[in-house]
Design a protein around this motif. Structure first.
Motif, PDB file in Angstrom:
ATOM      1  N   UNK A  40     -26.699  -3.694 -27.434  1.00 18.18           N
ATOM      2  CA  UNK A  40     -27.772  -3.644 -28.435  1.00 18.18           C
ATOM      3  C   UNK A  40     -29.090  -3.191 -27.803  1.00 18.18           C
ATOM      4  N   UNK A  41     -29.928  -2.537 -28.567  1.00 19.41           N
ATOM      5  CA  UNK A  41     -31.192  -2.019 -28.057  1.00 19.41           C
ATOM      6  C   UNK A  41     -32.096  -3.133 -27.558  1.00 19.41           C
ATOM      7  N   UNK A  42     -32.144  -4.256 -28.253  1.00 20.00           N
ATOM      8  CA  UNK A  42     -33.061  -5.324 -27.873  1.00 20.00           C
ATOM      9  C   UNK A  42     -32.561  -6.176 -26.717  1.00 20.00           C
ATOM     10  N   UNK A  43     -31.385  -5.887 -26.197  1.00 18.68           N
ATOM     11  CA  UNK A  43     -30.853  -6.629 -25.055  1.00 18.68           C
ATOM     12  C   UNK A  43     -31.504  -6.108 -23.781  1.00 18.68           C
ATOM     13  N   UNK A  44     -32.088  -7.013 -22.964  1.00 19.11           N
ATOM     14  CA  UNK A  44     -32.704  -6.534 -21.722  1.00 19.11           C
ATOM     15  C   UNK A  44     -31.652  -5.961 -20.773  1.00 19.11           C
ATOM     16  N   UNK A  45     -32.054  -4.972 -20.015  1.00 17.78           N
ATOM     17  CA  UNK A  45     -31.144  -4.382 -19.026  1.00 17.78           C
ATOM     18  C   UNK A  45     -30.784  -5.438 -17.995  1.00 17.78           C
ATOM     19  N   UNK A  46     -29.645  -5.290 -17.359  1.00 15.12           N
ATOM     20  CA  UNK A  46     -29.193  -6.283 -16.386  1.00 15.12           C
ATOM     21  C   UNK A  46     -30.210  -6.496 -15.273  1.00 15.12           C
ATOM     22  N   UNK A  47     -30.905  -5.440 -14.886  1.00 16.93           N
ATOM     23  CA  UNK A  47     -31.899  -5.568 -13.824  1.00 16.93           C
ATOM     24  C   UNK A  47     -33.074  -6.425 -14.280  1.00 16.93           C
ATOM     25  N   UNK A  48     -33.335  -6.465 -15.591  1.00 13.14           N
ATOM     26  CA  UNK A  48     -34.435  -7.251 -16.125  1.00 13.14           C
ATOM     27  C   UNK A  48     -34.068  -8.717 -16.293  1.00 13.14           C
ATOM     28  N   UNK A  49     -32.791  -9.051 -16.304  1.00 15.25           N
ATOM     29  CA  UNK A  49     -32.348 -10.418 -16.496  1.00 15.25           C
ATOM     30  C   UNK A  49     -32.453 -11.185 -15.190  1.00 15.25           C
ATOM     31  N   UNK A  50     -33.651 -11.467 -14.798  1.00  9.63           N
ATOM     32  CA  UNK A  50     -33.908 -12.111 -13.528  1.00  9.63           C
ATOM     33  C   UNK A  50     -33.941 -13.617 -13.717  1.00  9.63           C
ATOM     34  N   UNK A  51     -33.095 -14.343 -13.040  1.00  7.04           N
ATOM     35  CA  UNK A  51     -33.057 -15.784 -13.186  1.00  7.04           C
ATOM     36  C   UNK A  51     -33.569 -16.469 -11.927  1.00  7.04           C
ATOM     37  N   UNK A  52     -32.982 -16.160 -10.789  1.00  8.30           N
ATOM     38  CA  UNK A  52     -33.401 -16.794  -9.551  1.00  8.30           C
ATOM     39  C   UNK A  52     -34.750 -16.248  -9.114  1.00  8.30           C
ATOM     40  N   UNK A  53     -35.610 -17.121  -8.720  1.00  9.85           N
ATOM     41  CA  UNK A  53     -36.901 -16.711  -8.210  1.00  9.85           C
ATOM     42  C   UNK A  53     -37.916 -16.363  -9.276  1.00  9.85           C
ATOM     43  N   UNK A  54     -37.640 -16.711 -10.538  1.00 10.73           N
ATOM     44  CA  UNK A  54     -38.566 -16.331 -11.593  1.00 10.73           C
ATOM     45  C   UNK A  54     -39.871 -17.124 -11.560  1.00 10.73           C
ATOM     46  N   UNK A  55     -39.934 -18.186 -10.759  1.00 13.68           N
ATOM     47  CA  UNK A  55     -41.160 -18.979 -10.664  1.00 13.68           C
ATOM     48  C   UNK A  55     -41.809 -18.869  -9.287  1.00 13.68           C
ATOM     49  N   UNK A  56     -41.559 -17.762  -8.593  1.00 18.52           N
ATOM     50  CA  UNK A  56     -42.134 -17.566  -7.268  1.00 18.52           C
ATOM     51  C   UNK A  56     -43.651 -17.673  -7.358  1.00 18.52           C
ATOM     52  N   UNK A  57     -44.221 -18.481  -6.465  1.00 24.83           N
ATOM     53  CA  UNK A  57     -45.660 -18.662  -6.416  1.00 24.83           C
ATOM     54  C   UNK A  57     -46.193 -19.704  -7.376  1.00 24.83           C
ATOM     55  N   UNK A  58     -45.338 -20.262  -8.226  1.00 28.52           N
ATOM     56  CA  UNK A  58     -45.779 -21.251  -9.198  1.00 28.52           C
ATOM     57  C   UNK A  58     -45.423 -22.675  -8.789  1.00 28.52           C
ATOM     58  N   UNK A  59     -44.546 -22.822  -7.821  1.00 33.10           N
ATOM     59  CA  UNK A  59     -44.088 -24.137  -7.378  1.00 33.10           C
ATOM     60  C   UNK A  59     -44.266 -24.223  -5.869  1.00 33.10           C
ATOM     61  N   UNK A  60     -44.732 -25.366  -5.425  1.00 30.51           N
ATOM     62  CA  UNK A  60     -44.885 -25.592  -3.992  1.00 30.51           C
ATOM     63  C   UNK A  60     -43.854 -26.637  -3.575  1.00 30.51           C
ATOM     64  N   UNK A  61     -43.020 -26.299  -2.619  1.00 29.53           N
ATOM     65  CA  UNK A  61     -42.006 -27.220  -2.098  1.00 29.53           C
ATOM     66  C   UNK A  61     -42.569 -27.871  -0.840  1.00 29.53           C
ATOM     67  N   UNK A  62     -42.657 -29.213  -0.830  1.00 27.57           N
ATOM     68  CA  UNK A  62     -43.212 -29.896   0.344  1.00 27.57           C
ATOM     69  C   UNK A  62     -42.356 -29.667   1.583  1.00 27.57           C
ATOM     70  N   UNK A  63     -43.005 -29.708   2.747  1.00 26.89           N
ATOM     71  CA  UNK A  63     -42.291 -29.511   4.009  1.00 26.89           C
ATOM     72  C   UNK A  63     -41.209 -30.573   4.226  1.00 26.89           C
TER      73      UNK A  63
END
Length: 79
Positions: A40-63
């Protein structure tokens, strides 16, 4: 994902388009070789379906993340 030969795709094109529009993509093959993928036209391309790492820079993991709660766990197991 379903693979359809060209003859069947031509014969049932309307039905196949309706399936694709409902989110059921399919592949059209020629002589058994996949040629095109219908989605379907409104389906995002597979390259756009990013799941892992989608919150990079938004979460801080303690040491000490891998040691968090270790004292409580030790207490539970009597170590």
């Amino acid at each position: 994902m379903e693979t359809i030969n060209i003859h069947k795709a031509k014969t049932h094109l309307s039905r196949l388009i309706e399936k694709a529009a409902r989110g059921e993509p399919f592949i059209i093959a020629k002589a058994g070789k996949p040629m095109v993928k219908v989605v379907p036209i409104d389906q995002p391309a597979e390259a756009e379906q990013r799941r892992l790492g989608f919150m990079i820079g938004q979460i801080i993991v303690p040491d000490d993340f891998d040691r968090m709660g270790s004292h409580e766990i030790e207490d539970l197991f009597g170590a």
